[in-house]
Structures are given as structure tokens and as C-alpha cells.
Design a protein around this motif. Structure first.
Motif, PDB file in Angstrom:
ATOM      1  N   PRO A   1      15.875 -42.641 -28.724  1.00  0.00           N
ATOM      2  CA  PRO A   1      16.807 -43.197 -27.727  1.00  0.00           C
ATOM      3  C   PRO A   1      17.417 -42.140 -26.812  1.00  0.00           C
ATOM      4  O   PRO A   1      18.060 -42.481 -25.815  1.00  0.00           O
ATOM      5  N   LEU A   2      17.228 -40.857 -27.148  1.00  0.00           N
ATOM      6  CA  LEU A   2      17.834 -39.769 -26.386  1.00  0.00           C
ATOM      7  C   LEU A   2      16.798 -39.056 -25.518  1.00  0.00           C
ATOM      8  O   LEU A   2      16.885 -37.850 -25.298  1.00  0.00           O
ATOM      9  N   GLU A   3      15.828 -39.807 -25.034  1.00  0.00           N
ATOM     10  CA  GLU A   3      14.795 -39.290 -24.125  1.00  0.00           C
ATOM     11  C   GLU A   3      14.102 -38.062 -24.715  1.00  0.00           C
ATOM     12  O   GLU A   3      13.940 -37.033 -24.071  1.00  0.00           O
ATOM     13  N   THR A   4      13.683 -38.221 -25.959  1.00  0.00           N
ATOM     14  CA  THR A   4      13.046 -37.137 -26.703  1.00  0.00           C
ATOM     15  C   THR A   4      11.814 -37.692 -27.396  1.00  0.00           C
ATOM     16  O   THR A   4      11.888 -38.744 -28.043  1.00  0.00           O
ATOM     17  N   VAL A   5      10.685 -36.968 -27.290  1.00  0.00           N
ATOM     18  CA  VAL A   5       9.467 -37.408 -27.970  1.00  0.00           C
ATOM     19  C   VAL A   5       8.598 -36.204 -28.297  1.00  0.00           C
ATOM     20  O   VAL A   5       8.477 -35.267 -27.500  1.00  0.00           O
ATOM     21  N   ALA A   6       8.035 -36.197 -29.504  1.00  0.00           N
ATOM     22  CA  ALA A   6       7.054 -35.181 -29.885  1.00  0.00           C
ATOM     23  C   ALA A   6       5.692 -35.626 -29.364  1.00  0.00           C
ATOM     24  O   ALA A   6       5.324 -36.798 -29.482  1.00  0.00           O
TER      25      ALA A   6
ATOM     26  N   ILE B   1      14.010 -34.934 -21.927  1.00  0.00           N
ATOM     27  CA  ILE B   1      14.441 -35.055 -20.537  1.00  0.00           C
ATOM     28  C   ILE B   1      15.890 -34.605 -20.442  1.00  0.00           C
ATOM     29  O   ILE B   1      16.774 -35.143 -21.111  1.00  0.00           O
ATOM     30  N   ILE B   2      16.129 -33.611 -19.606  1.00  0.00           N
ATOM     31  CA  ILE B   2      17.482 -33.089 -19.389  1.00  0.00           C
ATOM     32  C   ILE B   2      17.758 -33.075 -17.896  1.00  0.00           C
ATOM     33  O   ILE B   2      17.005 -32.472 -17.124  1.00  0.00           O
ATOM     34  N   ASP B   3      18.808 -33.783 -17.489  1.00  0.00           N
ATOM     35  CA  ASP B   3      19.167 -33.892 -16.065  1.00  0.00           C
ATOM     36  C   ASP B   3      17.969 -34.341 -15.232  1.00  0.00           C
ATOM     37  O   ASP B   3      17.722 -33.833 -14.130  1.00  0.00           O
ATOM     38  N   GLY B   4      17.217 -35.285 -15.771  1.00  0.00           N
ATOM     39  CA  GLY B   4      16.100 -35.865 -15.034  1.00  0.00           C
ATOM     40  C   GLY B   4      14.845 -35.030 -14.993  1.00  0.00           C
ATOM     41  O   GLY B   4      13.893 -35.384 -14.293  1.00  0.00           O
ATOM     42  N   LYS B   5      14.794 -33.926 -15.762  1.00  0.00           N
ATOM     43  CA  LYS B   5      13.632 -33.043 -15.756  1.00  0.00           C
ATOM     44  C   LYS B   5      13.093 -32.872 -17.177  1.00  0.00           C
ATOM     45  O   LYS B   5      13.869 -32.780 -18.140  1.00  0.00           O
ATOM     46  N   PRO B   6      11.766 -32.801 -17.329  1.00  0.00           N
ATOM     47  CA  PRO B   6      11.203 -32.606 -18.671  1.00  0.00           C
ATOM     48  C   PRO B   6      11.216 -31.143 -19.103  1.00  0.00           C
ATOM     49  O   PRO B   6      10.789 -30.257 -18.356  1.00  0.00           O
TER      50      PRO B   6
ATOM     51  N   ILE C   1      -0.672 -41.276 -11.091  1.00  0.00           N
ATOM     52  CA  ILE C   1       0.365 -41.568 -12.092  1.00  0.00           C
ATOM     53  C   ILE C   1      -0.178 -42.499 -13.175  1.00  0.00           C
ATOM     54  O   ILE C   1       0.044 -42.276 -14.366  1.00  0.00           O
ATOM     55  N   ALA C   2      -0.927 -43.523 -12.773  1.00  0.00           N
ATOM     56  CA  ALA C   2      -1.497 -44.448 -13.755  1.00  0.00           C
ATOM     57  C   ALA C   2      -2.498 -43.732 -14.660  1.00  0.00           C
ATOM     58  O   ALA C   2      -2.509 -43.931 -15.879  1.00  0.00           O
ATOM     59  N   GLN C   3      -3.323 -42.893 -14.081  1.00  0.00           N
ATOM     60  CA  GLN C   3      -4.286 -42.134 -14.877  1.00  0.00           C
ATOM     61  C   GLN C   3      -3.568 -41.137 -15.781  1.00  0.00           C
ATOM     62  O   GLN C   3      -3.980 -40.921 -16.924  1.00  0.00           O
ATOM     63  N   GLY C   4      -2.495 -40.543 -15.262  1.00  0.00           N
ATOM     64  CA  GLY C   4      -1.721 -39.601 -16.051  1.00  0.00           C
ATOM     65  C   GLY C   4      -1.083 -40.266 -17.258  1.00  0.00           C
ATOM     66  O   GLY C   4      -1.055 -39.699 -18.355  1.00  0.00           O
ATOM     67  N   TYR C   5      -0.579 -41.489 -17.078  1.00  0.00           N
ATOM     68  CA  TYR C   5       0.013 -42.227 -18.189  1.00  0.00           C
ATOM     69  C   TYR C   5      -1.040 -42.474 -19.270  1.00  0.00           C
ATOM     70  O   TYR C   5      -0.792 -42.275 -20.460  1.00  0.00           O
TER      71      TYR C   5
ATOM     72  N   ILE D   1       9.680 -44.140 -25.458  1.00  0.00           N
ATOM     73  CA  ILE D   1       8.587 -43.225 -25.132  1.00  0.00           C
ATOM     74  C   ILE D   1       8.124 -43.429 -23.701  1.00  0.00           C
ATOM     75  O   ILE D   1       7.904 -42.463 -22.955  1.00  0.00           O
ATOM     76  N   SER D   2       8.003 -44.679 -23.286  1.00  0.00           N
ATOM     77  CA  SER D   2       7.566 -44.977 -21.919  1.00  0.00           C
ATOM     78  C   SER D   2       8.538 -44.417 -20.895  1.00  0.00           C
ATOM     79  O   SER D   2       8.132 -43.946 -19.830  1.00  0.00           O
ATOM     80  N   GLY D   3       9.826 -44.455 -21.215  1.00  0.00           N
ATOM     81  CA  GLY D   3      10.820 -43.896 -20.304  1.00  0.00           C
ATOM     82  C   GLY D   3      10.655 -42.404 -20.122  1.00  0.00           C
ATOM     83  O   GLY D   3      10.751 -41.886 -19.004  1.00  0.00           O
ATOM     84  N   VAL D   4      10.379 -41.688 -21.220  1.00  0.00           N
ATOM     85  CA  VAL D   4      10.143 -40.245 -21.132  1.00  0.00           C
ATOM     86  C   VAL D   4       8.900 -39.958 -20.304  1.00  0.00           C
ATOM     87  O   VAL D   4       8.901 -39.093 -19.418  1.00  0.00           O
ATOM     88  N   LEU D   5       7.822 -40.694 -20.568  1.00  0.00           N
ATOM     89  CA  LEU D   5       6.572 -40.467 -19.832  1.00  0.00           C
ATOM     90  C   LEU D   5       6.731 -40.777 -18.348  1.00  0.00           C
ATOM     91  O   LEU D   5       6.170 -40.080 -17.499  1.00  0.00           O
ATOM     92  N   SER D   6       7.493 -41.794 -18.029  1.00  0.00           N
ATOM     93  CA  SER D   6       7.692 -42.156 -16.619  1.00  0.00           C
ATOM     94  C   SER D   6       8.383 -41.036 -15.856  1.00  0.00           C
ATOM     95  O   SER D   6       7.998 -40.698 -14.734  1.00  0.00           O
ATOM     96  N   ILE D   7       9.412 -40.453 -16.462  1.00  0.00           N
ATOM     97  CA  ILE D   7      10.109 -39.339 -15.808  1.00  0.00           C
ATOM     98  C   ILE D   7       9.196 -38.127 -15.713  1.00  0.00           C
ATOM     99  O   ILE D   7       9.131 -37.453 -14.673  1.00  0.00           O
ATOM    100  N   LEU D   8       8.477 -37.845 -16.785  1.00  0.00           N
ATOM    101  CA  LEU D   8       7.544 -36.711 -16.780  1.00  0.00           C
ATOM    102  C   LEU D   8       6.533 -36.862 -15.645  1.00  0.00           C
ATOM    103  O   LEU D   8       6.297 -35.924 -14.877  1.00  0.00           O
ATOM    104  N   LEU D   9       5.944 -38.052 -15.522  1.00  0.00           N
ATOM    105  CA  LEU D   9       4.900 -38.273 -14.516  1.00  0.00           C
ATOM    106  C   LEU D   9       5.435 -38.218 -13.091  1.00  0.00           C
ATOM    107  O   LEU D   9       4.680 -37.927 -12.156  1.00  0.00           O
ATOM    108  N   SER D  10       6.709 -38.480 -12.930  1.00  0.00           N
ATOM    109  CA  SER D  10       7.293 -38.447 -11.587  1.00  0.00           C
ATOM    110  C   SER D  10       7.698 -37.040 -11.160  1.00  0.00           C
ATOM    111  O   SER D  10       8.051 -36.821 -10.003  1.00  0.00           O
ATOM    112  N   THR D  11       7.642 -36.090 -12.112  1.00  0.00           N
ATOM    113  CA  THR D  11       8.148 -34.750 -11.796  1.00  0.00           C
ATOM    114  C   THR D  11       7.124 -33.638 -11.948  1.00  0.00           C
ATOM    115  O   THR D  11       7.297 -32.558 -11.360  1.00  0.00           O
ATOM    116  N   VAL D  12       6.070 -33.835 -12.764  1.00  0.00           N
ATOM    117  CA  VAL D  12       5.071 -32.774 -12.961  1.00  0.00           C
ATOM    118  C   VAL D  12       3.663 -33.346 -12.826  1.00  0.00           C
ATOM    119  O   VAL D  12       3.444 -34.528 -13.096  1.00  0.00           O
TER     120      VAL D  12
END
Length: 290
Positions: free
Chosen positions: A125-130, A179-184, A224-228, A249-260
Motif C-alpha cells: 500500500p506504500l507504493e513499494t514492490v520487489a 515511489i518517492i515524490d512521484g519518482k521510482p 507504455i503498454a509493451q513496457g507494462y 503493484i499496478s500503481g507502482v508500475l504506472s508511475i515507473l512507466l511514465s517516468t523511465v
């Protein structure tokens, strides 16, 4: 008796003599040990009562004869591991995810994986995933190399270390994305597979690279779709069958894909493949190398 561990910035408190002693014997946890002087995210405790029973089975797996089951009981999430020699390890989290109870067989292999599951559920729940990757740090940033087992993740990161100046290994199996301050950011963890690399360090994420074996070297950036689709298989499979955990998990991946960026690298196990991924990620062209 208690001991705190700070993993990806989340404080976990181990309580109870037998459990504290067992976790201390897990080599990978030592660099993450801290004084027990802050409020923990959650408590890992010994249970002396009866374990709950499954209300809903979400995922089952068998690796080297060890049968694992993950699901829900009436009060939260339940995880059970049964090795072929006998002696079950049971672990369960209450609905708040602040109390994690352990009971049974503290075999170190079982306990290591049960702690990984417990940590993953508690921090989701804290935007964290291994994520199952081999991770290199270069120029102060982390690069994740993903792929199915046997596709050459460890080989490719070894080639980076051998042929790319300043490249070092952060983790070879299960670094933690937060995710910290919107960045992975990528953190080392106590879980690093067959390669003992347990570093209590963190770096901003520069890129993700999905590896595929091929008779040539070729890299391309994914949509982005391929990256997901490239990232999702490397996330904890147990959690994919829980709507609650999957949404996190999807929330973390969405932010990751939008930034890197995420790349597909078809490659040979050679130095040229490492240089190709390095030059692509860091924007090095031929004139820069002269």
C-alpha cells in the motif's frame, strides 16, 4: 527480545527470541539492521497459538519440492510453506498489515521467503514492490535487467561490470522499487538469490531492460503498454490474484512507466551487448566515444 531492520526505508521490528535469532541467521539481513528506536511499519512476531485456515486460496506453487500456498483467511492474508521433509511454516498478516505472525518451521530457506512475502504484503500500500531483476548501478543510477530464468540477467550484469567503467551490482534477484515524490527509486534488499549481494543503498531508476537471447544484438524502446507487459511478469506472482495487492503493484508500475524508459534487448552474451545497452540508456553516440 527484538530487532529492527530498515528495508527500503520501511522499519520492520522482529519480536520473540526464537524468531529474532532465526532472522539474524539470514545473512542478507545483517546490513539492514538498525537500533529499535523508531515506530515500525509492522511487527514480525512469534505465534504460540493456532494458525488460521484458508478462506480463499489465491495462489499455489512448488519449487524444489517445497509447496507454497497464498491466500486469505477471515482476518487477512495467509501464507503456508511445506517442505518435502515435513515441518510446515505458517505466516499470516492481519487486515491492518501491521502484525505479521510466524509459526512452525524456521528453516532458513523457508523463513527467508516467508519474510519476503510478508514484507511485500505489508509495504504494497506504500507504493513499494520487489521486482525479480538483476540490478546494476552506473553513474549514480540504477538499471533493472529483467527476463525469465535462464535468459541471462546475471550474465548481462556481469558483462556490464567487466566492460563498463564504474558499473557495480546492487542486487541480483529482488531489489525493491519504491515511489518517492512521484519518482521510482531502487533499493538493495536482503533477498538476492544465488548471488550474495546485500547492499543497504538506494538510487534513482534510469531504465528497465527486458532481455531475450538472440543470435544478434538489437535494442528498441517499448511503448507504455509493451513496457507494462515486460515488467508485470517480474512482479510477485502470488499478489497478482488479489485485487487489493494487484492494484498497488499496478500503481507502482504506472508511475515507473511514465517516468523511465523500458527497452527490449535481443542479445548475445558478449561485451558488445553490454555496451549497446549502456550507450542507449545513457545517450552515448559514436561522436561522444571519440
Amino acid at each position: 527480545m527484538e530487532q529492527d531492520y530498515l528495508i527500503a526505508g520501511h522499519r520492520i521490528r522482529i519480536e520473540g527470541g526464537r524468531l529474532v535469532t532465526a532472522v539474524r541467521a539470514l545473512t542478507g539481513f545483517t546490513p539492514f539492521k538498525v537500533a529499535a528506536d523508531g515506530e515500525p511499519l509492522c511487527h514480525f512476531i512469534e505465534s504460540f497459538g493456532g494458525a488460521p485456515t484458508f478462506k480463499e486460496m489465491l495462489y499455489a506453487d512448488e519449487i524444489d519440492g517445497i509447496v507454497s500456498h497464498f491466500g486469505r483467511y477471515n482476518g487477512g492474508f495467509l501464507f503456508v510453506m511445506a517442505p518435502p521433509e515435513g515441518g510446515t511454516l505458517e505466516m499470516w498478516l492481519d487486515e491492518s498489515k501491521r502484525i505479521v505472525s510466524f509459526k512452525g518451521n524456521y528453516n532458513l530457506r523457508l523463513l527467508r521467503f516467508a519474510c519476503w512475502i510478508a514484507y511485500g504484503v505489508a509495504t504494497a500500500p506504500l507504493e513499494t514492490v520487489a521486482i525479480h531483476t538483476s540490478t546494476i548501478v552506473c553513474k549514480g543510477k540504477a538499471i533493472l535487467f529483467l527476463g525469465e530464468s535462464g535468459t541471462g540477467k546475471s550474465t548481462h550484469t556481469r558483462l556490464w561490470r567487466e566492460h563498463i567503467e564504474g558499473a557495480v551490482l546492487l542486487n541480483d534477484d529482488s531489489p525493491i522499487i519504491r515511489i518517492i515524490d512521484g519518482k521510482p527509486w531502487v533499493y538493495g534488499s536482503p533477498w538476492s538469490g544465488k548471488t550474495p549481494c546485500y547492499k543497504n543503498e538506494s538510487y534513482p531508476l534510469a531504465a528497465c531492460v527486458r532481455l531475450f537471447q538472440a543470435p544478434y544484438n538489437q535494442i528498441k524502446r517499448l511503448s507504455i503498454a509493451q513496457g507494462y507487459a515486460a515488467l508485470h511478469p517480474s512482479c510477485p506472482p502470488d499478489f497478482a490474484y488479489s485485487d487489493e495487492l494487484y492494484d498497488s503493484i499496478s500503481g507502482v508500475l504506472s508511475i515507473l512507466l511514465s517516468t523511465v524508459p523500458v527497452y527490449h534487448l535481443a542479445c548475445l552474451p558478449n561485451a558488445a551487448a553490454a555496451r549497446l545497452s549502456y550507450e542507449t540508456i545513457f545517450g552515448i553516440c559514436e561522436k561522444d566515444k571519440k
